[in-house]
Design a protein around this motif. Structure first.
Motif, PDB file in Angstrom:
ATOM      1  N   HIS A   1       0.867  -1.315  -0.013  1.00  0.00           N
ATOM      2  CA  HIS A   1      -0.091  -0.080  -0.098  1.00  0.00           C
ATOM      3  C   HIS A   1       0.834   1.258  -0.038  1.00  0.00           C
ATOM      4  CE1 HIS A   1      -3.162   2.931   1.484  1.00  0.00           C
ATOM      5  NE2 HIS A   1      -2.274   3.092   2.509  1.00  0.00           N
ATOM      6  N   ALA A   2       1.784   1.404   0.741  1.00  0.00           N
ATOM      7  CA  ALA A   2       2.606   2.538   1.013  1.00  0.00           C
ATOM      8  C   ALA A   2       3.599   2.580  -0.307  1.00  0.00           C
ATOM      9  CB  ALA A   2       3.803   2.239   2.063  1.00  0.00           C
ATOM     10  N   ALA A   3       4.094   1.398  -1.147  1.00  0.00           N
ATOM     11  CA  ALA A   3       4.896   1.518  -1.964  1.00  0.00           C
ATOM     12  C   ALA A   3       3.894   2.083  -3.256  1.00  0.00           C
ATOM     13  CB  ALA A   3       5.309   0.129  -2.442  1.00  0.00           C
ATOM     14  N   ALA A   4       2.610   1.671  -3.372  1.00  0.00           N
ATOM     15  CA  ALA A   4       1.828   2.445  -4.573  1.00  0.00           C
ATOM     16  C   ALA A   4       1.660   3.767  -4.054  1.00  0.00           C
ATOM     17  CB  ALA A   4       0.448   1.674  -4.288  1.00  0.00           C
ATOM     18  N   ASN A   5       1.578   4.228  -2.876  1.00  0.00           N
ATOM     19  CA  ASN A   5       1.506   5.771  -2.663  1.00  0.00           C
ATOM     20  C   ASN A   5       2.768   6.256  -3.105  1.00  0.00           C
ATOM     21  OD1 ASN A   5      -1.404   5.430  -1.621  1.00  0.00           O
ATOM     22  ND2 ASN A   5      -0.539   5.319   0.418  1.00  0.00           N
ATOM     23  N   VAL A   6       3.887   5.780  -2.820  1.00  0.00           N
ATOM     24  CA  VAL A   6       5.068   6.369  -3.165  1.00  0.00           C
ATOM     25  C   VAL A   6       5.173   6.550  -4.798  1.00  0.00           C
ATOM     26  CG1 VAL A   6       7.555   6.033  -3.199  1.00  0.00           C
ATOM     27  CG2 VAL A   6       6.201   5.732  -1.095  1.00  0.00           C
ATOM     28  N   THR A   7       4.791   5.603  -5.576  1.00  0.00           N
ATOM     29  CA  THR A   7       4.782   5.479  -6.724  1.00  0.00           C
ATOM     30  C   THR A   7       3.756   6.366  -7.412  1.00  0.00           C
ATOM     31  OG1 THR A   7       5.254   3.190  -7.055  1.00  0.00           O
ATOM     32  CG2 THR A   7       4.243   4.065  -8.958  1.00  0.00           C
ATOM     33  N   ALA A   8       2.470   6.574  -6.950  1.00  0.00           N
ATOM     34  CA  ALA A   8       1.767   7.625  -7.290  1.00  0.00           C
ATOM     35  C   ALA A   8       2.280   8.947  -7.002  1.00  0.00           C
ATOM     36  CB  ALA A   8       0.216   7.614  -6.473  1.00  0.00           C
ATOM     37  N   THR A   9       2.969   9.191  -5.876  1.00  0.00           N
ATOM     38  CA  THR A   9       3.366  10.559  -5.854  1.00  0.00           C
ATOM     39  C   THR A   9       4.473  10.918  -6.766  1.00  0.00           C
ATOM     40  OG1 THR A   9       3.127  10.418  -3.454  1.00  0.00           O
ATOM     41  CG2 THR A   9       4.536  11.982  -4.086  1.00  0.00           C
ATOM     42  N   GLY A  10       5.312   9.735  -7.163  1.00  0.00           N
ATOM     43  CA  GLY A  10       6.148  10.159  -8.227  1.00  0.00           C
ATOM     44  C   GLY A  10       5.694  10.496  -9.493  1.00  0.00           C
ATOM     45  N   PHE A  11       4.651   9.704  -9.761  1.00  0.00           N
ATOM     46  CA  PHE A  11       4.001  10.088 -11.066  1.00  0.00           C
ATOM     47  C   PHE A  11       3.403  11.688 -11.094  1.00  0.00           C
ATOM     48  CE2 PHE A  11       2.648   5.481 -11.912  1.00  0.00           C
ATOM     49  CZ  PHE A  11       3.548   5.503 -13.069  1.00  0.00           C
ATOM     50  N   TYR A  12       2.784  11.990  -9.938  1.00  0.00           N
ATOM     51  CA  TYR A  12       2.689  13.357  -9.891  1.00  0.00           C
ATOM     52  C   TYR A  12       3.487  14.447  -9.737  1.00  0.00           C
ATOM     53  CZ  TYR A  12      -2.452  12.481  -9.071  1.00  0.00           C
ATOM     54  OH  TYR A  12      -3.634  12.027  -9.415  1.00  0.00           O
ATOM     55  N   ILE A  13       4.865  14.023  -9.078  1.00  0.00           N
ATOM     56  CA  ILE A  13       5.923  14.979  -9.360  1.00  0.00           C
ATOM     57  C   ILE A  13       6.339  15.043 -10.613  1.00  0.00           C
ATOM     58  CG2 ILE A  13       8.252  15.338  -8.411  1.00  0.00           C
ATOM     59  CD1 ILE A  13       7.821  13.921  -5.977  1.00  0.00           C
ATOM     60  N   ALA A  14       6.501  13.880 -11.488  1.00  0.00           N
ATOM     61  CA  ALA A  14       6.795  14.067 -12.784  1.00  0.00           C
ATOM     62  C   ALA A  14       5.928  14.744 -13.736  1.00  0.00           C
ATOM     63  CB  ALA A  14       7.008  12.555 -13.165  1.00  0.00           C
ATOM     64  N   SER A  15       4.672  14.713 -13.272  1.00  0.00           N
ATOM     65  CA  SER A  15       3.569  15.527 -14.094  1.00  0.00           C
ATOM     66  C   SER A  15       3.645  17.122 -13.896  1.00  0.00           C
ATOM     67  CB  SER A  15       2.369  15.015 -13.399  1.00  0.00           C
ATOM     68  OG  SER A  15       1.062  15.735 -14.104  1.00  0.00           O
ATOM     69  N   LEU A  16       4.145  17.493 -12.530  1.00  0.00           N
ATOM     70  CA  LEU A  16       4.492  18.915 -12.447  1.00  0.00           C
ATOM     71  C   LEU A  16       5.644  19.284 -13.150  1.00  0.00           C
ATOM     72  CD1 LEU A  16       3.945  19.150  -8.476  1.00  0.00           C
ATOM     73  CD2 LEU A  16       2.512  20.095 -10.292  1.00  0.00           C
ATOM     74  N   VAL A  17       6.780  18.405 -13.200  1.00  0.00           N
ATOM     75  CA  VAL A  17       7.905  18.870 -14.043  1.00  0.00           C
ATOM     76  C   VAL A  17       7.607  19.027 -15.699  1.00  0.00           C
ATOM     77  CG1 VAL A  17      10.128  18.076 -14.753  1.00  0.00           C
ATOM     78  CG2 VAL A  17       9.501  17.634 -12.604  1.00  0.00           C
ATOM     79  N   GLN A  18       6.816  18.159 -15.975  1.00  0.00           N
ATOM     80  CA  GLN A  18       6.490  18.235 -17.324  1.00  0.00           C
ATOM     81  C   GLN A  18       5.342  19.241 -17.773  1.00  0.00           C
ATOM     82  OE1 GLN A  18       8.711  16.391 -18.744  1.00  0.00           O
ATOM     83  NE2 GLN A  18       7.423  15.491 -20.201  1.00  0.00           N
ATOM     84  N   ARG A  19       4.590  19.593 -16.873  1.00  0.00           N
ATOM     85  CA  ARG A  19       3.740  20.875 -17.010  1.00  0.00           C
ATOM     86  C   ARG A  19       4.581  22.105 -16.820  1.00  0.00           C
ATOM     87  NH1 ARG A  19      -1.927  19.386 -15.746  1.00  0.00           N
ATOM     88  NH2 ARG A  19      -1.814  17.342 -15.038  1.00  0.00           N
ATOM     89  N   THR A  20       5.611  22.310 -16.120  1.00  0.00           N
ATOM     90  CA  THR A  20       6.611  23.471 -15.920  1.00  0.00           C
ATOM     91  C   THR A  20       7.296  23.574 -17.407  1.00  0.00           C
ATOM     92  OG1 THR A  20       6.607  23.107 -13.502  1.00  0.00           O
ATOM     93  CG2 THR A  20       8.237  24.091 -14.672  1.00  0.00           C
ATOM     94  N   ARG A  21       7.409  22.364 -18.016  1.00  0.00           N
ATOM     95  CA  ARG A  21       8.414  22.522 -19.110  1.00  0.00           C
ATOM     96  C   ARG A  21       7.112  22.865 -20.464  1.00  0.00           C
ATOM     97  NH1 ARG A  21      12.019  17.115 -18.557  1.00  0.00           N
ATOM     98  NH2 ARG A  21      13.646  17.885 -16.868  1.00  0.00           N
ATOM     99  N   GLY A  22       6.139  22.860 -20.111  1.00  0.00           N
ATOM    100  CA  GLY A  22       5.026  23.422 -21.209  1.00  0.00           C
ATOM    101  C   GLY A  22       4.302  22.192 -22.008  1.00  0.00           C
TER     102      GLY A  22
END
Length: 300
Positions: free
Chosen positions: A116-137
């Motif tokens: 359960h915790a590993a899945a939450n960490v993975t999900a958070t990683g996806f969202y951090i990557a999403s923020l990075v991509q959005r910042t890059r346009g």
């Protein structure tokens, strides 16, 4: 209606012993980071009377779900990015509370909780990557990553539900006592037969009770620890009078659960130290003709 096939896969995690070495390392790390007892009690939820983690997760999940809705609406990219940022920033307190609770669970529960915790960490990683991509346009890939994160956190939520409702982690294991114990006064035992200055187990109407006697003062509460049903009569006495006449500690006598160290007042049943968050049912006592009788206020 038949259960979902995924339920069987989740149930198998309970017996996945290969997860135990990883769980051991994570437990050690969590206990090293969160050392003060007061901090652990706050994260367990002792002050509010129930676990903090289920409450804290509402912030990141709510923000991420809302961001997912906005991502489907053209022109809402900026608002979605803000919500993803809020959700990602709020993960830390939720994770600290969750890991603190997790360290005080049974092995089968910890195995499911680790995934359960590993899945939450993975999900958070996806969202951090999403923020990075959005910042890059790169809005398109940012949205894809966010939806992957949402799907992952949804799967994690399924595991969390299994942990809470199938494995009973975080629930009050003494909640049923008032519904099972008969109303009115019930015979416990002759006063002379109860040992003085030590923890003792008695069974009344099929309900195990923890009994503590000092002279004619008899205290009784549920012997089933509200945290994970540990046998309190096998625990340690703190602050009470010993059989040899000495005193262990000072103040109100308390019992410490032998399984995970939850501490309860023998007078009020209130939690004096986690991981338990729910108080123990306390029985009224009286001595009539040398016989100790007990009554549970509010019993059905």
């Amino acid at each position: 209606m038949r259960p979902l096939p995924a339920l069987e896969l989740v149930a198998r995690l309970e017996d996945a012993e290969w997860l135990d070495p990883v769980a051991k390392k994570v437990r050690k790390a969590v206990r090293k980071v969160i050392r003060p007892r007061w901090a652990r009690d706050v994260l367990h939820g002792v002050p509010i009377g129930h676990p903090v983690h289920p409450l804290a997760v509402q912030v990141p999940i709510g923000a991420w779900v809302s961001a997912g809705v906005l991502d489907a609406i053209p022109g809402s990219e900026n608002a979605a990015r803000v919500l993803i940022g809020v959700g990602t920033a709020s993960v830390l307190p939720s994770a600290l509370a969750g890991f603190t609770d997790w360290t005080q669970l049974h092995s089968q529960q910890q195995r499911v909780g680790l995934v359960h915790a590993a899945a939450n960490v993975t999900a958070t990683g996806f969202y951090i990557a999403s923020l990075v991509q959005r910042t890059r346009g790169r809005q398109g890939s940012g949205k894809i990553l966010a939806y992957l994160g949402l799907a992952t956190v949804g799967a994690s939520g399924f595991l969390g539900g299994h942990l809470s409702y199938r494995q009973a982690a975080g629930v009050n294991h003494s909640e049923d006592i008032p519904h099972r114990f008969p109303s009115g006064w019930q015979s416990l035992a002759p006063l002379a037969e109860l040992p003085e200055g030590k923890l003792h187990k008695s069974v009344v109407a099929g309900i195990p009770l923890l009994v503590y006697r000092e002279a004619e003062d008899v205290r009784a509460l549920s012997d089933v620890c509200s945290h994970l049903a540990g046998p309190l009569h096998e625990g340690k006495l703190k602050g009470g009078r010993l059989q040899d006449g000495g005193v262990d500690g000072a103040g109100d006598p308390c019992v410490v659960c032998p399984w995970h160290g939850s501490k309860f007042s023998l007078r009020t049943g209130e939690v004096q130290g986690g991981p338990a968050t729910a108080k123990q049912p306390v029985f009224e006592t009286r001595v009539s003709g040398g016989l100790v009788e007990v009554r549970l206020p509010g019993a059905d």
